[in-house]
Design a protein around this motif. Structure first.
Motif, mmCIF file in Angstrom:
data_model
loop_
_atom_site.group_PDB
_atom_site.id
_atom_site.type_symbol
_atom_site.label_atom_id
_atom_site.label_comp_id
_atom_site.label_asym_id
_atom_site.label_seq_id
_atom_site.Cartn_x
_atom_site.Cartn_y
_atom_site.Cartn_z
ATOM 1 N N LEU A 101 -2.086 -5.347 -12.285
ATOM 2 C CA LEU A 101 -1.695 -5.675 -10.913
ATOM 3 C C LEU A 101 -0.587 -4.727 -10.440
ATOM 4 C CD1 LEU A 101 -2.312 -7.723 -8.660
ATOM 5 C CD2 LEU A 101 -0.462 -9.156 -9.579
ATOM 6 N N MET A 102 0.370 -4.442 -11.327
ATOM 7 C CA MET A 102 1.434 -3.488 -10.992
ATOM 8 C C MET A 102 0.840 -2.131 -10.632
ATOM 9 S SD MET A 102 4.300 -4.347 -13.911
ATOM 10 C CE MET A 102 5.111 -2.763 -13.695
ATOM 11 N N PHE A 103 -0.149 -1.694 -11.424
ATOM 12 C CA PHE A 103 -0.746 -0.386 -11.176
ATOM 13 C C PHE A 103 -1.475 -0.375 -9.834
ATOM 14 C CE2 PHE A 103 -3.678 3.163 -11.694
ATOM 15 C CZ PHE A 103 -2.819 4.136 -12.186
ATOM 16 N N ASP A 104 -2.156 -1.460 -9.518
ATOM 17 C CA ASP A 104 -2.845 -1.546 -8.229
ATOM 18 C C ASP A 104 -1.838 -1.449 -7.075
ATOM 19 O OD1 ASP A 104 -5.334 -1.724 -9.381
ATOM 20 O OD2 ASP A 104 -5.436 -3.919 -9.277
ATOM 21 N N HIS A 105 -0.701 -2.120 -7.231
ATOM 22 C CA HIS A 105 0.335 -2.049 -6.193
ATOM 23 C C HIS A 105 0.923 -0.637 -6.108
ATOM 24 C CE1 HIS A 105 0.700 -6.160 -4.674
ATOM 25 N NE2 HIS A 105 0.483 -6.589 -5.910
ATOM 26 N N LEU A 106 1.057 0.026 -7.245
ATOM 27 C CA LEU A 106 1.568 1.395 -7.248
ATOM 28 C C LEU A 106 0.608 2.333 -6.523
ATOM 29 C CD1 LEU A 106 3.024 1.637 -10.852
ATOM 30 C CD2 LEU A 106 4.267 2.148 -8.740
ATOM 31 N N ARG A 107 -0.691 2.174 -6.777
ATOM 32 C CA ARG A 107 -1.679 3.012 -6.092
ATOM 33 C C ARG A 107 -1.619 2.802 -4.586
ATOM 34 N NH1 ARG A 107 -7.314 2.392 -9.369
ATOM 35 N NH2 ARG A 107 -6.947 0.208 -8.824
#
Length: 286
Positions: A255-261
């Motif tokens: 989820l963190m990575f999705d928000h970063l993208r």
């Protein structure tokens, strides 16, 4: 090599299956250790994948769990395959733990870095500058060895069956002159070359984006092609990395990575940012 077929992932898969079968047989680790006349720590380390298991030990465990015939034969064969040595064993003084074996077998790699260019994207000179800075007490031969090991890892992106690679980094990475302006210009052009590969995507989180989830620190999510092989999160540190396999933790980082993208500039805009930074370093070099 087809993704998901390397010895490290096979060992991890076997470990999980042995743990599942022990629990299905309603035996504790102490029960198994007592009946097989070995230490409980050995059984525990086998089940967590920290040590390999010999085909003989695998067959003894399977017999204890009531697994016989073709099912047992298949798992014993898996134990044999898991004991094969990958290329990284030649650098066993550099690589500790199972990270490189997992990376070599992953079908997808999602990386976030706040301060450094991710290892798979580093040029030789950039890697040398980073390693020298982070290990000031290392001898020149030790630095050389670590640089060579890092360059060897990068063959993964040129593999006949490469993983899907997605890297997100903070804009700070583009501005820190690691190794000097000439080294940085070379490094940034190298990133653009990798981004041109069909299986690679690079994004940059701009300074004006404010606070973002990646401020907690760098991480890598390794995904595998077989459903039986759960994703792993690797959180890097100078004292050795931390592996997170709990599904809730893995989900949190995904989820963190999705928000970063989402917080990052679009891939094309990110490449424009990288190119502009490269030209600035080139200008300062002249």
């Amino acid at each position: 090599m087809t993704r998901g077929q390397g010895p490290t992932v096979r060992r991890r898969r076997l470990a999980g299956e042995l743990r599942r079968l022990r629990e299905a047989a309603e035996l504790t680790i102490d029960d198994v250790a007592e009946r097989l006349e070995c230490s409980a720590s050995k059984v525990s380390r086998v089940e967590t994948g920290h040590v390999g298991v010999t085909p003989r030990d695998a067959r003894d465990m399977l017999g204890l769990y009531g697994v016989t015939g073709e099912d047992a034969d298949a798992l014993v064969q898996l134990a044999r395959e898991a004991r094969k040595r990958g290329w990284w064993h030649a650098y066993n003084e550099v690589f500790t733990g199972t990270f490189v074996g997992l990376e070599a077998d992953a079908a997808s790699l999602r990386a976030y870095q706040a301060l450094l260019v991710p290892g798979l994207l580093q040029t030789r000179r950039y890697a040398r500058a980073v390693i020298r800075a982070m290990r000031p007490d290392a001898t020149e031969s030790e630095v050389d060895r670590r640089v060579e090991a890092r360059m060897e890892r990068q063959a993964l992106l040129q593999d006949a069956h490469p993983p899907e690679y997605w890297a997100v980094m903070d804009e700070a990475v583009l501005h820190r002159a690691v190794g000097g302006v000439e080294v940085m210009a070379e490094q940034l052009w190298r990133m653009l070359d990798v981004a041109a590969l069909p299986h690679a995507t690079i994004q940059v989180v701009p300074f004006d984006g404010g606070a973002h989830p990646g401020m907690e620190g760098p991480f890598l999510i390794l995904g595998f092609p077989e459903q039986a092989d759960q994703d792993v999160v690797y959180v890097d540190s100078t004292n050795g990395g931390l592996y997170l396999e709990d599904s809730a933790e893995v989900h949190r980082y995904a989820l963190m990575f999705d928000h970063l993208r989402a917080a990052a500039a679009k891939p094309d805009d990110s490449l424009d940012m990288i190119e502009a930074a490269a030209r600035r370093f080139e200008k300062h070099d002249n």
